[in-house]
Design a protein around this motif. Structure first.
Motif, mmCIF file in Angstrom:
data_model
loop_
_atom_site.group_PDB
_atom_site.id
_atom_site.type_symbol
_atom_site.label_atom_id
_atom_site.label_comp_id
_atom_site.label_asym_id
_atom_site.label_seq_id
_atom_site.Cartn_x
_atom_site.Cartn_y
_atom_site.Cartn_z
ATOM 1 N N THR A 326 40.680 42.182 48.934
ATOM 2 C CA THR A 326 40.996 41.464 47.791
ATOM 3 C C THR A 326 39.930 41.720 46.510
ATOM 4 O OG1 THR A 326 41.976 39.639 46.405
ATOM 5 C CG2 THR A 326 40.568 39.131 48.108
ATOM 6 N N ASN A 327 40.303 41.859 45.378
ATOM 7 C CA ASN A 327 39.361 41.713 44.377
ATOM 8 C C ASN A 327 39.344 40.437 43.672
ATOM 9 O OD1 ASN A 327 39.190 44.776 44.256
ATOM 10 N ND2 ASN A 327 41.090 44.796 42.907
ATOM 11 N N ASP A 328 39.940 39.477 44.351
ATOM 12 C CA ASP A 328 40.087 38.217 43.691
ATOM 13 C C ASP A 328 39.023 37.406 44.649
ATOM 14 O OD1 ASP A 328 40.606 35.362 43.281
ATOM 15 O OD2 ASP A 328 42.690 35.582 42.808
ATOM 16 N N LYS A 329 37.818 36.914 44.155
ATOM 17 C CA LYS A 329 36.891 36.455 44.751
ATOM 18 C C LYS A 329 37.150 34.917 45.216
ATOM 19 C CE LYS A 329 32.614 35.496 46.355
ATOM 20 N NZ LYS A 329 32.282 35.828 47.906
ATOM 21 N N GLU A 330 38.019 34.453 44.450
ATOM 22 C CA GLU A 330 38.372 32.711 44.713
ATOM 23 C C GLU A 330 39.230 32.877 45.877
ATOM 24 O OE1 GLU A 330 40.417 29.303 42.637
ATOM 25 O OE2 GLU A 330 39.492 30.480 41.182
ATOM 26 N N ALA A 331 40.003 33.638 45.906
ATOM 27 C CA ALA A 331 41.268 33.773 46.921
ATOM 28 C C ALA A 331 40.521 34.310 48.269
ATOM 29 C CB ALA A 331 42.156 35.088 46.661
ATOM 30 N N ALA A 332 39.279 35.083 48.143
ATOM 31 C CA ALA A 332 38.694 35.433 49.405
ATOM 32 C C ALA A 332 37.926 34.269 49.953
ATOM 33 C CB ALA A 332 37.600 36.608 49.203
#
Length: 397
Positions: A326-332
């Protein structure tokens, strides 16, 4: 008496030279094992085979451990008691470790190297399919120990039959302090039921990748394919979960399915995957989810969201490795905290779950339990602790 670090390292230096000098003998013995392999599963044959590259890998693992700090005797904490006692907590080895493993002769070197430098004595119970290879390698161990006037019982090979093995497990005839079973669930469950000796479980893989809706899909393709670059290893990928909100979902599933097929994989899928590409074969997803493939198979499914992906992974995986792309650091970050695996990756391949890749040098196992240690286990994890208290006659009132 504990062995000095210098003495341990001298043994390992000699072992590395002996492996190099006897490479042709090792490979010749392995050829005998391969000739007797018969109908052995192809993934086990892959693990069994020793060539020049694997011999160099053995030498390299010894060299890496040579450069690592010796944990034995390290002081973890020290406390001066008000009554004058000195209280220290020090690192000590487990004692006598048994490792039971199949097919992989390189384990005979890597496991014993880690155990030896951390101060343990190790008993090796390899599979009969690798007997000739293992006997040659253990003989090199004996030569290195003898040359340095170190007791040869630091490394022992148990060339015993099933009855003797069962007796050893049930009666602890070798006075073992720890058993490390490396194999399938059948082997692990059998040992659990047979012995009272503490176990360090080197469990199955069945590793998952979750492809988030916000993703660099070219990166996702590379990571998925790399996850199947070797089929017989426990850090390989078996399941890929696609977020249903991934833009152009059907097109992207078809693309990655084609890429997977191009490298010889058998793509299985749920209804939505099969409707996206004729390459995928319809699968019984519920039946396949708990299965570790160790083969060309890879299962694609579509998942409603990240929360469901996490629940699926925690329900079915072996607790080994999981990946979010993912490009979404928070989701990662949320994924990495919530997924219950020993190693959780963001935008990197699960194939890195390995002692050498994590800076440990050789590894003895990859633990999927939470006690005593979790993840790749090297010499720094093959230890316990012990309290050393020194006084001058203190008594407690």
């Amino acid at each position: 008496m504990i062995l000095s670090t210098e003495k341990k390292n001298n043994v390992l230096k000699d072992l590395a030279m002996l492996i190099e000098d006897h490479a042709s003998e090792i490979i010749k013995a392995n050829q005998l094992d391969l000739e007797k392999a018969g109908d052995l599963d192809p993934t086990l044959v892959d693990r069994l085979k020793v060539d020049d590259k694997k011999v160099k890998g053995m030498v390299g693992s010894v060299a890496e451990v040579l450069g690592l700090e010796d944990p034995e005797g390290k002081i973890l904490s020290a406390y001066d008691h008000p009554n004058g006692m000195k209280v220290e907590n020090r690192v000590v080895p487990f004692g006598r470790i048994l490792i039971i493993y199949e097919s992989r002769p390189d384990v005979t070197i890597e496991a014993a190297v880690s155990a030896f430098k951390s101060g343990n004595k190790i008993l090796l119970k390899g599979g009969k399919e690798a007997r000739n290879s293992n006997l040659v390698l253990v003989d090199l161990w004996k030569k290195a120990l003898k040359a340095n006037e170190v007791s040869e019982d630091y490394v022992e090979y148990l060339d015993i039959d099933r009855v003797a093995t069962q007796k050893m497990l049930s009666e602890n005839t070798y006075q073992l302090d720890l058993i490390i079973p490396r194999g399938g669930e059948g082997l692990i469950n059998y040992i659990k039921q047979t012995t009272n000796v503490p176990l360090m479980i080197s469990g199955r893989g069945n590793n998952f990748i979750y492809i988030h809706k916000n993703v660099d899909f070219d990166m996702a393709i590379d990571i998925v394919l790399n996850g199947k670059s070797r089929l017989s290893v426990c850090n390989a990928i078996d399941k890929v979960l696609f977020d249903k909100d991934l833009p152009e979902l059907g097109k992207k599933i078809a693309l990655i399915a084609q890429k997977a097929t191009d490298i010889g994989l058998e793509v299985l899928g749920d209804e939505q995957v099969v409707s996206s590409t004729s390459i995928a074969q319809k699968a019984d997803v519920d039946a396949l989810m708990p299965e570790e493939f160790l083969s060309e198979k890879i299962l694609f499914t579509v998942t409603p969201d990240q929360e469901t992906a996490v629940k699926t992974i925690n329900k079915y995986s072996g607790g080994h490795s999981a990946v979010i792309i993912t490009n979404d650091k928070e989701a990662a970050t949320q994924f990495q905290y919530e997924v219950d695996c020993a190693a959780v990756y963001h935008n990197a391949s699960s194939r890195f779950t390995d002692g050498g890749q994590f800076g440990f040098g050789a590894e003895i196992a990859i633990s999927t339990q939470k006690l005593h240690f979790r993840g790749p286990v090297g010499l720094a994890q093959l230890v316990s602790n012990k309290w050393f208290i020194s006084g001058n006659g203190q008594t407690r009132g």
